[in-house]
Motif scaffolding. Structure first.
Motif, mmCIF file in Angstrom:
data_model
loop_
_atom_site.group_PDB
_atom_site.id
_atom_site.type_symbol
_atom_site.label_atom_id
_atom_site.label_comp_id
_atom_site.label_asym_id
_atom_site.label_seq_id
_atom_site.Cartn_x
_atom_site.Cartn_y
_atom_site.Cartn_z
ATOM 1 N N ALA A 1 -93.708 -15.438 12.066
ATOM 2 C CA ALA A 1 -95.079 -15.327 11.575
ATOM 3 C C ALA A 1 -95.374 -13.907 11.100
ATOM 4 O O ALA A 1 -96.061 -13.698 10.091
ATOM 5 C CB ALA A 1 -96.049 -15.739 12.674
ATOM 6 N N GLU A 2 -94.862 -12.913 11.823
ATOM 7 C CA GLU A 2 -95.008 -11.514 11.394
ATOM 8 C C GLU A 2 -94.374 -11.291 10.030
ATOM 9 O O GLU A 2 -94.946 -10.636 9.160
ATOM 10 C CB GLU A 2 -94.337 -10.595 12.411
ATOM 11 N N TYR A 3 -93.163 -11.807 9.853
ATOM 12 C CA TYR A 3 -92.470 -11.650 8.579
ATOM 13 C C TYR A 3 -93.255 -12.290 7.445
ATOM 14 O O TYR A 3 -93.310 -11.757 6.330
ATOM 15 C CB TYR A 3 -91.071 -12.271 8.676
ATOM 16 N N ALA A 4 -93.863 -13.444 7.709
ATOM 17 C CA ALA A 4 -94.658 -14.101 6.679
ATOM 18 C C ALA A 4 -95.831 -13.217 6.273
ATOM 19 O O ALA A 4 -96.151 -13.082 5.081
ATOM 20 C CB ALA A 4 -95.161 -15.451 7.184
ATOM 21 N N GLY A 5 -96.487 -12.595 7.251
ATOM 22 C CA GLY A 5 -97.587 -11.693 6.931
ATOM 23 C C GLY A 5 -97.135 -10.444 6.198
ATOM 24 O O GLY A 5 -97.839 -9.934 5.322
ATOM 25 N N GLN A 6 -95.945 -9.943 6.550
ATOM 26 C CA GLN A 6 -95.437 -8.719 5.934
ATOM 27 C C GLN A 6 -94.964 -8.956 4.497
ATOM 28 O O GLN A 6 -95.356 -8.235 3.579
ATOM 29 C CB GLN A 6 -94.271 -8.170 6.769
ATOM 30 N N THR B 1 -104.801 -10.233 12.249
ATOM 31 C CA THR B 1 -103.399 -10.605 12.417
ATOM 32 C C THR B 1 -103.220 -12.109 12.279
ATOM 33 O O THR B 1 -102.305 -12.586 11.587
ATOM 34 C CB THR B 1 -102.886 -10.134 13.782
ATOM 35 N N ALA B 2 -104.085 -12.876 12.943
ATOM 36 C CA ALA B 2 -103.990 -14.339 12.869
ATOM 37 C C ALA B 2 -104.183 -14.838 11.444
ATOM 38 O O ALA B 2 -103.444 -15.711 10.965
ATOM 39 C CB ALA B 2 -105.024 -14.975 13.793
ATOM 40 N N LEU B 3 -105.158 -14.247 10.734
ATOM 41 C CA LEU B 3 -105.398 -14.671 9.356
ATOM 42 C C LEU B 3 -104.226 -14.310 8.465
ATOM 43 O O LEU B 3 -103.790 -15.122 7.629
ATOM 44 C CB LEU B 3 -106.681 -14.021 8.834
ATOM 45 N N THR B 4 -103.710 -13.099 8.609
ATOM 46 C CA THR B 4 -102.579 -12.665 7.783
ATOM 47 C C THR B 4 -101.367 -13.559 8.008
ATOM 48 O O THR B 4 -100.699 -13.980 7.046
ATOM 49 C CB THR B 4 -102.220 -11.201 8.096
ATOM 50 N N MET B 5 -101.057 -13.845 9.271
ATOM 51 C CA MET B 5 -99.920 -14.714 9.556
ATOM 52 C C MET B 5 -100.158 -16.123 9.031
ATOM 53 O O MET B 5 -99.255 -16.751 8.478
ATOM 54 C CB MET B 5 -99.640 -14.731 11.053
ATOM 55 N N SER B 6 -101.387 -16.613 9.170
ATOM 56 C CA SER B 6 -101.697 -17.971 8.696
ATOM 57 C C SER B 6 -101.548 -18.075 7.186
ATOM 58 O O SER B 6 -100.966 -19.037 6.667
ATOM 59 C CB SER B 6 -103.121 -18.352 9.109
ATOM 60 N N VAL B 7 -102.066 -17.078 6.468
ATOM 61 C CA VAL B 7 -101.962 -17.102 5.003
ATOM 62 C C VAL B 7 -100.503 -16.979 4.572
ATOM 63 O O VAL B 7 -100.040 -17.694 3.670
ATOM 64 C CB VAL B 7 -102.814 -15.970 4.403
ATOM 65 N N LEU C 1 -99.542 -21.771 11.235
ATOM 66 C CA LEU C 1 -99.479 -20.997 12.470
ATOM 67 C C LEU C 1 -99.695 -21.930 13.653
ATOM 68 O O LEU C 1 -100.757 -22.533 13.793
ATOM 69 C CB LEU C 1 -100.546 -19.899 12.459
ATOM 70 N N ARG C 2 -98.696 -22.067 14.496
ATOM 71 C CA ARG C 2 -98.796 -22.959 15.645
ATOM 72 C C ARG C 2 -99.783 -22.412 16.668
ATOM 73 O O ARG C 2 -99.925 -21.197 16.835
ATOM 74 C CB ARG C 2 -97.429 -23.151 16.301
ATOM 75 N N GLY C 3 -100.427 -23.332 17.371
ATOM 76 C CA GLY C 3 -101.396 -22.938 18.382
ATOM 77 C C GLY C 3 -100.791 -22.077 19.470
ATOM 78 O O GLY C 3 -101.427 -21.147 19.983
#
Length: 633
Positions: A388-393, A562-568, A577-579
């Motif tokens: 999820a971090e990589y997706a946001g980055q 962080t949650a929004l960035t990873m979700s997008v 983004l899993r719960g």
């Protein structure tokens, strides 16, 4: 020198030399492919596995009437015993393939390692002046490279480790201890902070907290800006981008540093074979440490195709990835250079898409960064957060930085460079443990641009907490090194990048570090107020109110951003983004804090130690996007 088979076209000299070895019809087919891909006929034969390098050299020597030598006598006699001088001599020899020496009668003779279309130029020169034969020798290109490695390997490794630091100490993490300016800056900051703590402790505390919160919130703001910008919508699709014909494609070097990666070798070789690029124009270097017997044995057991070569790194200087990359760059033949890691599986058209980006962006684009995607995110909780971090980055932050023409901290893999620019910059800093971030800033400071392309490289995330912690500690330590290096002379940084670029560098390096270091204290304050039952009231005086409000706001914006960035980022990859990840962001941040504090300690105790991440231990499957990859595996 050329020859026409009785039933085919005129063959170039490198194929005519093989007339007695291979059928005429086969040589004609090879000739057709050589014209189609813009390579020499001998290069097509080698990649097809029909002739070895030494066999081709012998056939050419016989055909041209030149002697063939197995090694060059006195290869480095003209060079100085100083390692840097020997390394420069070796680089020139590898680049030109020409060695000038003396025979027994002290007459100047030239030993040539020729390949591809250079063979035709040699044949034309001999037709014009047959007397040249008395002063020319041939050597197989592979034999020359092996001899250079044997006789100058340690000097080249010394150059790979220390040349950049010695040439530009102000730009190298290897000279941080010697920086008087850095020491003076530290003393000034400590004096100001100490004086403020004595004279106005509350004001000093609040000012410090506000400044750090501003840095952190600016970092979050950049990521949120990326949520509103999708670069994939603006980048031309492959079908819209005019394809470069194979005959116009340049030679492409791929540098792949390996250390304790025996388990990754089979899958890596399959991924490299699956690339949609003429093998005759691929120059793949597997850069391996000299004492890494297991990885070298795995490479030997797998058997390398002709477009791949093992480059052995002697144990000289720090054992780091950037030193290995510098070593591999010395032996590179390509006009463009890309870096991949042992576990990488790039999309098969990535090299072509990178070249298209270079062509679209113009001469000022010196680097193209592909996107990285973790393909074992579902395997463990820790790998899920990593994915999820990589997706946001790579799908949110980097594209917006590229679009705004701001400095980019490169990812450690899947970055593509113009080789001449990379060499002019001095390659990588062997003492910086996030050499990618440092190089991205150096590119920006010298006026070069980096673009992000919508091509993906699949990677393996750590599946154990220990492996993740070691890798993240190294990243934090490297970001700190990068900040210290480029923050040595703030006015110079501001002059090179302008206020927008300099601020971006500060935010990108300080933002994640500050948030990780301070997060436990924010959590502790929150827990303390909860325990006292004063969460709603914030505090008993204005200082407590301000401190609590700023802390709560920072935590809320941090978690939410962080949650929004990873979700997008995940949504742009067709995922969600899993719960279990969303609700455990605070716990994951505490782990980041542990890594950041470990990095502070390592920065003091062993700043250049490279904490190795184990690969090839995941149970992930091969990505389904590549039929070529599945077949070659």
């Amino acid at each position: 020198m050329d020859r026409r088979p009785s039933d085919g076209p005129v063959l170039p000299v490198e194929l005519a030399a093989c007339g007695g070895l291979l059928p005429a019809a086969f040589l004609s087919a090879v000739h057709d492919r050589a014209r189609r891909v813009g390579a020499g006929g001998d290069e097509v034969l080698r990649c097809a596995g029909r002739v070895r390098d030494d066999e081709m050299a012998q056939a050419l020597a016989d055909h041209l009437g030149l002697p063939l030598v197995q090694a060059v006598d006195g290869l480095f006699v003209p060079a100085s015993p100083v390692p840097a001088a020997v390394a420069d001599w070796a680089k020139g020899l590898l680049r030109t393939g020409v060695h000038a020496g003396f025979d027994a009668s002290r007459r100047v003779v030239f030993t040539l390692a020729v390949r591809g279309r250079a063979v035709r130029r040699l044949a034309r020169a001999l037709r014009v002046d047959p007397s040249l034969r008395a002063r020319l020798r041939l050597i197989a290109p592979d034999a020359l490279r092996r001899q250079v490695m044997e006789e100058a390997g340690e000097a080249i490794a010394h150059d790979a480790a220390f040349a950049f630091r010695d040439a530009a100490p102000d730009q190298s993490a290897g000279a941080l201890k010697a920086s008087r300016a850095l020491l003076a800056l530290t003393v000034v900051i400590a004096a100001v902070a100490g004086g403020g703590a004595v004279l106005a402790p509350e004001l000093t505390f609040l000012a410090t907290l506000a400044l750090l919160s501003l840095i952190f919130l600016s970092w979050i703001a950049l990521r949120l800006a990326g949520c509103r910008f999708d670069a994939d919508e603006t980048e031309p699709l492959p079908a819209q981008d005019p394809a470069i014909e194979d005959r116009h494609l340049p030679v492409y070097t791929l540098l792949i540093p390996l250390y304790q990666e025996a388990a990754s070798v089979p899958r890596l070789l399959a991924a490299m074979r699956a690339l949609d690029y003429p093998p005759e124009k691929l120059d793949i270097k597997l850069v391996v440490e000299a004492d890494d017997g297991e990885t070298r044995a795995a490479i030997a057991a797998a058997g390398l195709p002709p477009q791949m070569e093992e480059v052995v790194v002697p144990n000289v200087g720090p054992r780091t990835k950037p030193k290995a990359l510098n070593m591999g760059l010395t032996f590179a033949r390509g006009t463009y250079v890309a870096v991949f890691d042992a576990e990488d599986q790039p999309e098969e058209d990535q090299l072509r898409r990178a070249l298209a980006a270079f062509r679209r962006g113009g001469r000022r684009v010196a680097c193209v960064q592909a996107k990285l995607r973790v393909d074992n995110g579902a395997e463990r909780w820790i790998s899920g957060h990593f994915a999820a971090e990589y997706a946001g980055q790579f799908d949110v932050l980097l594209p917006v930085l590229s679009a705004l023409k701001l400095p980019i901290l490169l990812g450690g893999t899947s970055n593509h460079f113009r080789r001449d620019v990379l060499e002019d910059l001095g390659g990588w800093d062997a003492f910086n443990v996030t050499e990618d971030a440092d190089l991205g800033i150096r590119l920006a400071r010298t006026g070069w641009r980096t673009e992000v392309i919508a091509s993906t490289t699949f990677e393996e995330a750590p599946v154990s907490l220990g492996g993740w912690l070691g890798q993240r500690t190294r990243w934090f330590k490297g970001w700190a090194q990068t900040l210290l290096v480029h923050g040595r002379h703030p006015r110079s940084l501001l002059r090179d990048l302008g206020w927008r670029g300099a601020a971006t560098v500060g935010v990108l390096t300080l933002g994640p570090f500050v948030s990780a270091l301070l997060h436990p204290f924010g959590m502790a304050l929150l827990g303390w107020n909860l325990a006292r039952g004063t969460l709603g009231a914030l505090g008993d005086n204005w200082m407590e109110v301000f401190t609590s409000a700023l802390t709560y706001a920072t935590l809320a914006v941090g978690y939410g951003g962080t949650a929004l960035t990873m979700s997008v980022g995940l949504a742009r990859r067709g995922d969600r983004l899993r719960g279990s990840l969303f609700w455990t962001i605070p716990l994951y941040w505490l782990l980041l804090s542990l890594a950041a504090w470990r990095a502070v300690i390592e920065l003091i105790r062993r700043p250049y130690h490279w904490e190795k991440t184990a690969h090839g231990i995941s149970t992930r499957r091969l990505p389904l996007w590549s039929r070529r990859l599945r077949n070659s595996a």
